[in-house]
Enzyme design. Structure first.
Site, PDB file in Angstrom:
ATOM      1  N   LYS A 182       0.826  -1.222   0.000  1.00 41.11           N
ATOM      2  CA  LYS A 182       0.000   0.000   0.000  1.00 41.11           C
ATOM      3  C   LYS A 182       0.852   1.260   0.000  1.00 41.11           C
ATOM      4  O   LYS A 182       0.605   2.192  -0.758  1.00 41.11           O
ATOM      5  CB  LYS A 182      -0.940   0.035   1.220  1.00 41.11           C
ATOM      6  CG  LYS A 182      -1.900  -1.129   1.310  1.00 41.11           C
ATOM      7  CD  LYS A 182      -2.804  -1.001   2.510  1.00 41.11           C
ATOM      8  CE  LYS A 182      -2.093  -0.996   3.847  1.00 41.11           C
ATOM      9  NZ  LYS A 182      -1.350  -2.226   4.169  1.00 41.11           N
ATOM     10  N   ARG A 187      -9.734   1.429   8.511  1.00 42.08           N
ATOM     11  CA  ARG A 187      -9.414   0.042   8.860  1.00 42.08           C
ATOM     12  C   ARG A 187     -10.555  -0.618   9.598  1.00 42.08           C
ATOM     13  O   ARG A 187     -10.414  -1.746  10.054  1.00 42.08           O
ATOM     14  CB  ARG A 187      -8.184   0.030   9.765  1.00 42.08           C
ATOM     15  CG  ARG A 187      -6.898   0.001   8.977  1.00 42.08           C
ATOM     16  CD  ARG A 187      -5.769   0.144   9.977  1.00 42.08           C
ATOM     17  NE  ARG A 187      -4.717  -0.773   9.718  1.00 42.08           N
ATOM     18  CZ  ARG A 187      -3.576  -0.412   9.141  1.00 42.08           C
ATOM     19  NH1 ARG A 187      -3.376   0.814   8.734  1.00 42.08           N
ATOM     20  NH2 ARG A 187      -2.632  -1.291   8.957  1.00 42.08           N
ATOM     21  N   ARG A 215      11.942  -5.778   5.172  1.00 43.39           N
ATOM     22  CA  ARG A 215      11.740  -4.326   4.971  1.00 43.39           C
ATOM     23  C   ARG A 215      12.633  -3.521   5.919  1.00 43.39           C
ATOM     24  O   ARG A 215      12.792  -3.858   7.084  1.00 43.39           O
ATOM     25  CB  ARG A 215      10.281  -3.952   5.248  1.00 43.39           C
ATOM     26  CG  ARG A 215      10.077  -2.434   5.199  1.00 43.39           C
ATOM     27  CD  ARG A 215       8.641  -2.049   5.153  1.00 43.39           C
ATOM     28  NE  ARG A 215       7.888  -2.504   6.312  1.00 43.39           N
ATOM     29  CZ  ARG A 215       6.571  -2.365   6.417  1.00 43.39           C
ATOM     30  NH1 ARG A 215       5.883  -1.796   5.459  1.00 43.39           N
ATOM     31  NH2 ARG A 215       5.948  -2.799   7.492  1.00 43.39           N
ATOM     32  N   ARG A 260      11.112  -1.826  11.473  1.00 41.84           N
ATOM     33  CA  ARG A 260       9.983  -1.412  12.294  1.00 41.84           C
ATOM     34  C   ARG A 260       9.742  -2.407  13.420  1.00 41.84           C
ATOM     35  O   ARG A 260       9.881  -3.597  13.233  1.00 41.84           O
ATOM     36  CB  ARG A 260       8.723  -1.307  11.422  1.00 41.84           C
ATOM     37  CG  ARG A 260       8.523   0.074  10.869  1.00 41.84           C
ATOM     38  CD  ARG A 260       7.449   0.173   9.839  1.00 41.84           C
ATOM     39  NE  ARG A 260       6.183  -0.466  10.171  1.00 41.84           N
ATOM     40  CZ  ARG A 260       5.091  -0.396   9.394  1.00 41.84           C
ATOM     41  NH1 ARG A 260       5.136   0.296   8.272  1.00 41.84           N
ATOM     42  NH2 ARG A 260       3.984  -0.994   9.738  1.00 41.84           N
ATOM     43  N   ARG A 277      -0.907  -8.869  13.118  1.00 40.43           N
ATOM     44  CA  ARG A 277      -1.424  -7.843  12.184  1.00 40.43           C
ATOM     45  C   ARG A 277      -2.264  -8.499  11.088  1.00 40.43           C
ATOM     46  O   ARG A 277      -3.287  -7.960  10.671  1.00 40.43           O
ATOM     47  CB  ARG A 277      -0.255  -7.058  11.571  1.00 40.43           C
ATOM     48  CG  ARG A 277       0.389  -6.092  12.572  1.00 40.43           C
ATOM     49  CD  ARG A 277       1.773  -5.668  12.136  1.00 40.43           C
ATOM     50  NE  ARG A 277       1.797  -4.923  10.906  1.00 40.43           N
ATOM     51  CZ  ARG A 277       2.888  -4.766  10.160  1.00 40.43           C
ATOM     52  NH1 ARG A 277       4.031  -5.335  10.507  1.00 40.43           N
ATOM     53  NH2 ARG A 277       2.828  -4.048   9.070  1.00 40.43           N
TER      54      ARG A 277
HETATM   55  P1  AP5 Z   1       4.907  -1.481   1.768  1.00 38.35           P
HETATM   56  O1  AP5 Z   1       4.599  -0.657   0.569  1.00 38.35           O
HETATM   57  O2  AP5 Z   1       5.629  -0.833   2.915  1.00 38.35           O
HETATM   58  O3  AP5 Z   1       3.566  -2.234   2.263  1.00 38.35           O
HETATM   59  P2  AP5 Z   1       2.355  -1.704   3.128  1.00 38.35           P
HETATM   60  O4  AP5 Z   1       1.131  -2.410   2.644  1.00 38.35           O
HETATM   61  O5  AP5 Z   1       2.323  -0.214   3.163  1.00 38.35           O
HETATM   62  O6  AP5 Z   1       2.790  -2.308   4.531  1.00 38.35           O
HETATM   63  P3  AP5 Z   1       2.630  -1.731   5.985  1.00 38.35           P
HETATM   64  O7  AP5 Z   1       3.325  -2.752   6.869  1.00 38.35           O
HETATM   65  O8  AP5 Z   1       3.125  -0.325   6.097  1.00 38.35           O
HETATM   66  O9  AP5 Z   1       1.101  -1.802   6.175  1.00 38.35           O
HETATM   67  P4  AP5 Z   1       0.336  -1.822   7.475  1.00 38.35           P
HETATM   68  O10 AP5 Z   1      -1.037  -1.539   7.009  1.00 38.35           O
HETATM   69  O11 AP5 Z   1       0.481  -3.025   8.314  1.00 38.35           O
HETATM   70  O12 AP5 Z   1       1.092  -0.709   8.353  1.00 38.35           O
HETATM   71  P5  AP5 Z   1       0.725   0.780   8.752  1.00 38.35           P
HETATM   72  O13 AP5 Z   1       1.972   1.541   8.826  1.00 38.35           O
HETATM   73  O14 AP5 Z   1      -0.387   1.293   7.907  1.00 38.35           O
HETATM   74  O15 AP5 Z   1       5.725  -2.753   1.257  1.00 38.35           O
HETATM   75  C1  AP5 Z   1       6.233  -3.719   2.175  1.00 38.35           C
HETATM   76  C2  AP5 Z   1       7.610  -4.202   1.672  1.00 38.35           C
HETATM   77  O16 AP5 Z   1       7.437  -4.844   0.403  1.00 38.35           O
HETATM   78  C3  AP5 Z   1       8.610  -3.056   1.428  1.00 38.35           C
HETATM   79  O17 AP5 Z   1       9.895  -3.476   1.787  1.00 38.35           O
HETATM   80  C4  AP5 Z   1       8.511  -2.779  -0.103  1.00 38.35           C
HETATM   81  O18 AP5 Z   1       9.725  -2.264  -0.617  1.00 38.35           O
HETATM   82  C5  AP5 Z   1       8.180  -4.171  -0.642  1.00 38.35           C
HETATM   83  N1  AP5 Z   1       7.312  -4.115  -1.822  1.00 38.35           N
HETATM   84  C6  AP5 Z   1       6.189  -3.348  -1.992  1.00 38.35           C
HETATM   85  N2  AP5 Z   1       5.616  -3.583  -3.187  1.00 38.35           N
HETATM   86  C7  AP5 Z   1       6.384  -4.531  -3.786  1.00 38.35           C
HETATM   87  C8  AP5 Z   1       6.295  -5.233  -5.046  1.00 38.35           C
HETATM   88  N3  AP5 Z   1       5.336  -4.980  -5.939  1.00 38.35           N
HETATM   89  N4  AP5 Z   1       7.249  -6.147  -5.322  1.00 38.35           N
HETATM   90  C9  AP5 Z   1       8.238  -6.428  -4.426  1.00 38.35           C
HETATM   91  N5  AP5 Z   1       8.365  -5.806  -3.237  1.00 38.35           N
HETATM   92  C10 AP5 Z   1       7.464  -4.884  -2.915  1.00 38.35           C
HETATM   93  O19 AP5 Z   1       0.112   0.562  10.198  1.00 38.35           O
HETATM   94  C11 AP5 Z   1       0.924   0.136  11.271  1.00 38.35           C
HETATM   95  C12 AP5 Z   1       0.092   0.122  12.550  1.00 38.35           C
HETATM   96  O20 AP5 Z   1      -0.425   1.449  12.831  1.00 38.35           O
HETATM   97  C13 AP5 Z   1      -1.151  -0.769  12.534  1.00 38.35           C
HETATM   98  O21 AP5 Z   1      -0.851  -2.105  12.844  1.00 38.35           O
HETATM   99  C14 AP5 Z   1      -2.019  -0.094  13.611  1.00 38.35           C
HETATM  100  O22 AP5 Z   1      -1.595  -0.417  14.889  1.00 38.35           O
HETATM  101  C15 AP5 Z   1      -1.722   1.395  13.388  1.00 38.35           C
HETATM  102  N6  AP5 Z   1      -2.677   2.039  12.460  1.00 38.35           N
HETATM  103  C16 AP5 Z   1      -2.378   2.623  11.261  1.00 38.35           C
HETATM  104  N7  AP5 Z   1      -3.486   3.101  10.677  1.00 38.35           N
HETATM  105  C17 AP5 Z   1      -4.520   2.816  11.529  1.00 38.35           C
HETATM  106  C18 AP5 Z   1      -5.915   3.031  11.485  1.00 38.35           C
HETATM  107  N8  AP5 Z   1      -6.496   3.643  10.437  1.00 38.35           N
HETATM  108  N9  AP5 Z   1      -6.667   2.602  12.526  1.00 38.35           N
HETATM  109  C19 AP5 Z   1      -6.115   1.991  13.593  1.00 38.35           C
HETATM  110  N10 AP5 Z   1      -4.788   1.742  13.696  1.00 38.35           N
HETATM  111  C20 AP5 Z   1      -4.002   2.149  12.680  1.00 38.35           C
END
Ligand code: AP5
Length: 214
Positions: free
Chosen positions: A13, A88, A127, A160, A171
């Site tokens: 994402k 979410r 990552r 992270r 997660r």
């Molecule tokens: P990346 O693009 O970083 O993936 P992502 O889907 O953004 O992963 P996240 O771990 O950031 O998502 P998440 O939803 O768990 O975390 P968030 O920070 O939102 O890609 C991942 C890896 O793959 C990278 O190394 C990248 O280079 C590689 N990659 C990407 N695309 C690729 C491809 N096509 N081919 C090969 N490699 C590729 O949330 C974290 C925490 O915050 C949550 O657990 C929760 O506690 C809290 N939180 C955040 N938002 C909310 C909300 N709205 N409500 C409640 N809690 C929340």
């Protein structure tokens, strides 16, 4: 262009959000980054959020809804945005509808990213992120030029807290329990398009452009 990105943790994402930001000149708004930033600054919101994030749980809806309301009221998002990691839960999605309605706007597209769990676990373990500028790397397929050093700003890269194996598993469970429902919720409203999360990185801009059709 007003877009929501849905998808399991690590599905890509954040990577897609950055490309949409560049292609369509709209801000990528990542609630995870906003919460991590608040945690790094040690604000009351950040301290509370960290206690949930480190366990892989969702931060309570009320806190995240206030955060997103404030962010979407900023001038740079009046003409569009790409939301990465919000909503979410159904409650967060309803709050977003309400914010959009109050400004006479609507979502143009919900992009659902699809990726298998086994790929997710290996990707997230590899990552690395820059704590200063937010650039994201992957030791397997997008390594930095110098080991552990950010190509963009030269800071030392970090893993992270929530990219540890047991937290990744939690997660994924939380995604299945609370967030995946949103794909159906938005499908019923006719706004969902899907994109594979394992496309070669170089192909993503063209595929995103084709999928969004604008
Ligand atoms: P990346 O693009 O970083 O993936 P992502 O889907 O953004 O992963 P996240 O771990 O950031 O998502 P998440 O939803 O768990 O975390 P968030 O920070 O939102 O890609 C991942 C890896 O793959 C990278 O190394 C990248 O280079 C590689 N990659 C990407 N695309 C690729 C491809 N096509 N081919 C090969 N490699 C590729 O949330 C974290 C925490 O915050 C949550 O657990 C929760 O506690 C809290 N939180 C955040 N938002 C909310 C909300 N709205 N409500 C409640 N809690 C929340």
């Amino acid at each position: 262009m007003r877009i929501v990105l849905l998808g399991p943790p690590g599905s890509g994402k954040g990577t897609i959000a950055k490309i949409v930001e560049e292609l369509y000149r709209v801000p990528a708004i990542t609630t995870g980054d906003m919460l991590r930033d608040a945690a790094a600054r040690g604000t009351p919101l950040g301290r509370t959020a960290k206690s949930y994030m480190d366990r892989g749980e969702l931060v309570p809806d009320d806190l995240v809804i206030s955060l997103i309301k404030e962010r979407l009221s900023m001038p740079d998002s009046t003409n569009g945005f790409v939301l990465d990691g919000y909503p979410r839960s159904i409650r967060q999605a309803e709050a977003l509808e309400e914010i959009l309605r109050s400004t006479g706007n609507r979502l143009d597209c919900v992009l659902a990213v699809e990726l298998d769990d086994d790929v997710i676990v290996s990707r997230l373990s590899a990552r690395r992120s820059c704590p200063k500028c937010g650039a994201v790397y992957n030791l397997i397929n997008k390594p930095p030029k110098r080991q552990d050093i950010c190509d963009v700003c030269g800071s030392v890269l970090v893993q992270r807290e929530d990219d540890r194996a047991e937290v990744i598993r939690r997660r994924l469970e939380v995604y299945r329990e609370k967030t995946r429902l949103l794909v159906d919720w938005y499908t019923a409203r006719g706004a969902v398009k899907t994109i594979r999360g394992d496309l070669p990185l170089g192909e993503l801009p063209a595929v995103i452009r084709r999928t969004l059709g604008a």
